[in-house]
Design a protein around this motif. Structure first.
Motif, PDB file in Angstrom:
ATOM      1  N   HIS A  68       0.813  -1.220   0.000  1.00 49.79           N
ATOM      2  CA  HIS A  68       0.000   0.000   0.000  1.00 49.79           C
ATOM      3  C   HIS A  68       0.843   1.264   0.000  1.00 49.79           C
ATOM      4  N   GLY A  69       2.126   1.161   0.307  1.00 56.76           N
ATOM      5  CA  GLY A  69       3.016   2.290   0.047  1.00 56.76           C
ATOM      6  C   GLY A  69       3.144   2.559  -1.444  1.00 56.76           C
ATOM      7  N   TYR A  70       3.257   1.489  -2.238  1.00 56.62           N
ATOM      8  CA  TYR A  70       3.272   1.637  -3.695  1.00 56.62           C
ATOM      9  C   TYR A  70       1.936   2.190  -4.192  1.00 56.62           C
ATOM     10  N   TRP A  71       0.836   1.717  -3.597  1.00 56.68           N
ATOM     11  CA  TRP A  71      -0.476   2.255  -3.979  1.00 56.68           C
ATOM     12  C   TRP A  71      -0.535   3.757  -3.743  1.00 56.68           C
ATOM     13  N   LEU A  72      -0.077   4.202  -2.580  1.00 54.45           N
ATOM     14  CA  LEU A  72      -0.087   5.624  -2.282  1.00 54.45           C
ATOM     15  C   LEU A  72       0.682   6.396  -3.340  1.00 54.45           C
ATOM     16  N   LEU A  73       1.863   5.910  -3.700  1.00 53.40           N
ATOM     17  CA  LEU A  73       2.683   6.604  -4.693  1.00 53.40           C
ATOM     18  C   LEU A  73       2.015   6.606  -6.063  1.00 53.40           C
ATOM     19  N   ALA A  74       1.422   5.483  -6.447  1.00 56.14           N
ATOM     20  CA  ALA A  74       0.740   5.414  -7.743  1.00 56.14           C
ATOM     21  C   ALA A  74      -0.438   6.365  -7.781  1.00 56.14           C
ATOM     22  N   ARG A  75      -1.172   6.439  -6.705  1.00 59.68           N
ATOM     23  CA  ARG A  75      -2.346   7.314  -6.667  1.00 59.68           C
ATOM     24  C   ARG A  75      -1.939   8.781  -6.706  1.00 59.68           C
ATOM     25  N   LEU A  76      -0.925   9.138  -5.946  1.00 58.69           N
ATOM     26  CA  LEU A  76      -0.454  10.520  -5.966  1.00 58.69           C
ATOM     27  C   LEU A  76       0.076  10.898  -7.341  1.00 58.69           C
ATOM     28  N   LEU A  77       0.751   9.974  -8.008  1.00 54.72           N
ATOM     29  CA  LEU A  77       1.273  10.246  -9.344  1.00 54.72           C
ATOM     30  C   LEU A  77       0.138  10.497 -10.336  1.00 54.72           C
ATOM     31  N   ARG A  78      -0.956   9.747 -10.187  1.00 52.94           N
ATOM     32  CA  ARG A  78      -2.097   9.962 -11.072  1.00 52.94           C
ATOM     33  C   ARG A  78      -2.794  11.288 -10.768  1.00 52.94           C
ATOM     34  N   LEU A  79      -2.940  11.600  -9.485  1.00 53.24           N
ATOM     35  CA  LEU A  79      -3.628  12.829  -9.113  1.00 53.24           C
ATOM     36  C   LEU A  79      -2.799  14.074  -9.400  1.00 53.24           C
ATOM     37  N   TYR A  80      -1.477  13.963  -9.236  1.00 48.78           N
ATOM     38  CA  TYR A  80      -0.562  15.098  -9.416  1.00 48.78           C
ATOM     39  C   TYR A  80       0.622  14.665 -10.279  1.00 48.78           C
ATOM     40  N   PRO A  81       0.430  14.546 -11.594  1.00 52.70           N
ATOM     41  CA  PRO A  81       1.520  14.071 -12.469  1.00 52.70           C
ATOM     42  C   PRO A  81       2.769  14.946 -12.397  1.00 52.70           C
ATOM     43  N   GLY A  82       2.600  16.220 -12.044  1.00 58.42           N
ATOM     44  CA  GLY A  82       3.737  17.120 -11.944  1.00 58.42           C
ATOM     45  C   GLY A  82       4.296  17.249 -10.539  1.00 58.42           C
ATOM     46  N   LEU A  83       3.985  16.310  -9.678  1.00 57.21           N
ATOM     47  CA  LEU A  83       4.485  16.311  -8.309  1.00 57.21           C
ATOM     48  C   LEU A  83       6.003  16.474  -8.294  1.00 57.21           C
ATOM     49  N   GLY A  84       6.507  17.184  -7.293  1.00 59.38           N
ATOM     50  CA  GLY A  84       7.936  17.418  -7.215  1.00 59.38           C
ATOM     51  C   GLY A  84       8.762  16.144  -7.197  1.00 59.38           C
ATOM     52  N   ARG A  85       8.216  15.075  -6.624  1.00 53.93           N
ATOM     53  CA  ARG A  85       8.945  13.811  -6.525  1.00 53.93           C
ATOM     54  C   ARG A  85       8.437  12.790  -7.532  1.00 53.93           C
ATOM     55  N   ALA A  86       7.713  13.255  -8.540  1.00 54.37           N
ATOM     56  CA  ALA A  86       7.172  12.343  -9.553  1.00 54.37           C
ATOM     57  C   ALA A  86       8.284  11.578 -10.260  1.00 54.37           C
ATOM     58  N   GLY A  87       9.406  12.235 -10.525  1.00 58.91           N
ATOM     59  CA  GLY A  87      10.512  11.543 -11.183  1.00 58.91           C
ATOM     60  C   GLY A  87      11.041  10.393 -10.351  1.00 58.91           C
TER      61      GLY A  87
END
Length: 330
Positions: free
Chosen positions: A60-79
């Motif tokens: 679910h840590g991976y889930w959190l990251l996947a969800r945040l990436l979808r919601l905020y594709p330009g997130l500062g830590r997206a890379g």
């Protein structure tokens, strides 16, 4: 004003998860060792999900990251998230995960909590960008979905605890992945297990190591699985005195007295999961329903009690942000 997910909070949550999803130790194994050859490092047993203290928290840590990436594709830590997924969610590492759970002694590995989170992660990886990672994960997803579908018909009774074995929580999360016959099976089990429940007293809540409310997660599972015209009459019978603040035990946030104790730290998660359920259930009711005010206010109290404690000790830090995300998005 009710707190919701913001870009700043998403950045914070991404940083928390990135700090632990590849942290191999300390590690709590969930596997049954059939012999000395099974004694391997976490990263050898679980090439993808070996961080975050235990397998399900890593998932679910991976889930959190996947969800945040979808919601905020330009997130500062997206890379960093994309690089992590490109490195970890690859066929050869997923094959190692499959080999571990294919062992005869692993039949019940992570049942049903980890199963549900894996399917939720798979559902999140259906997005356009995420599809390549979801495709790599597919062999493990298919195994878990089959295992889940095989288990439900032979489980005559629900498990109503506030921890990992709770069956309502598993049904609720699995519903986000399920389609067709599998979704029908989830709905059938939900009705068989919970369909006649009424006037729930929430007796025994909270327990000393709960991170789920057996009462509220049952209601949330039925909300997710039933159409509104079937859910609302059931909900009216199940919790008939919400406007009176009853059952009273549901409306008071739990107190975590020692966050270095992994079991007591669960109580911060209980506050977050209650907030999630209260919010989701409130929004399933008509706008003028008085129960909405009672549930929204309870959700706010529970969030306020838990949000300051997502970090500070690894016993909570390795998992609480996922439940905070559920609550903030609800």
């Amino acid at each position: 004003m009710a707190q919701g997910l913001t870009r700043d909070i998403a950045e914070r949550f991404a940083g928390i998860a990135l700090s632990h999803v590849t942290r191999e130790y300390p590690h709590k194994p969930g596997i049954v060792f059939a012999g000395p050859d099974d004694l391997r490092a976490p990263s050898a047993m679980h090439p993808v999900f070996h961080g975050s203290f235990d397998w399900h928290s890593c998932v679910h840590g991976y889930w959190l990251l996947a969800r945040l990436l979808r919601l905020y594709p330009g997130l500062g830590r997206a890379g960093e998230i994309r690089a992590l997924f490109d490195r970890q969610l690859v066929p050869e590492k997923v094959a190692g995960e499959c080999a571990t759970i294919d062992a005869p002694a692993a039949r019940g590995f992570e049942r049903p909590y980890g199963w549900a989170w894996l399917l939720t992660l798979a559902a999140e990886l259906r997005g356009a960008e995420q599809a390549r990672w979801g495709g790599a994960l597919a062999p493990l997803t298919e195994r878990i979905a089959t295992r889940f579908a095989d288990f439900l018909p032979i489980a005559p009774y629900p498990v109503r605890v506030g921890t990992h074995f709770n069956t309502a929580f598993a049904l609720r999360l699995a519903a986000d992945h399920a389609e067709g016959a599998f979704l029908d099976l989830l709905r059938e089990r939900a009705l068989a297990w919970y369909g006649t429940d009424a006037d729930c007293p929430a007796w025994g809540e909270p327990g000393g190591d709960d991170f789920l409310s057996p009462t509220l997660i049952e209601a949330e599972a039925l909300r997710r699985l039933l159409p509104p015209d079937r859910f609302r009459p059931w909900f009216d019978r199940f919790l008939p005195r919400l406007t009176e603040g009853r059952p009273a035990s549901l409306f008071t946030p739990a107190l975590a007295t020692d966050r270095s104790d992994g079991k007591i730290a669960h109580l911060d998660g209980l506050n977050l999961s209650r907030a999630w359920c209260f919010r989701a259930l409130s929004r399933a009711l008509p706008a003028d329903d008085a129960r909405r005010t009672a549930m929204d206010e309870a959700a706010d109290r529970h969030l306020a009690a838990a949000m300051p404690h997502l970090t500070g000790d690894y016993m909570g830090e390795h998992w609480l942000a996922s439940f905070a995300l559920l609550a903030l998005e609800a």
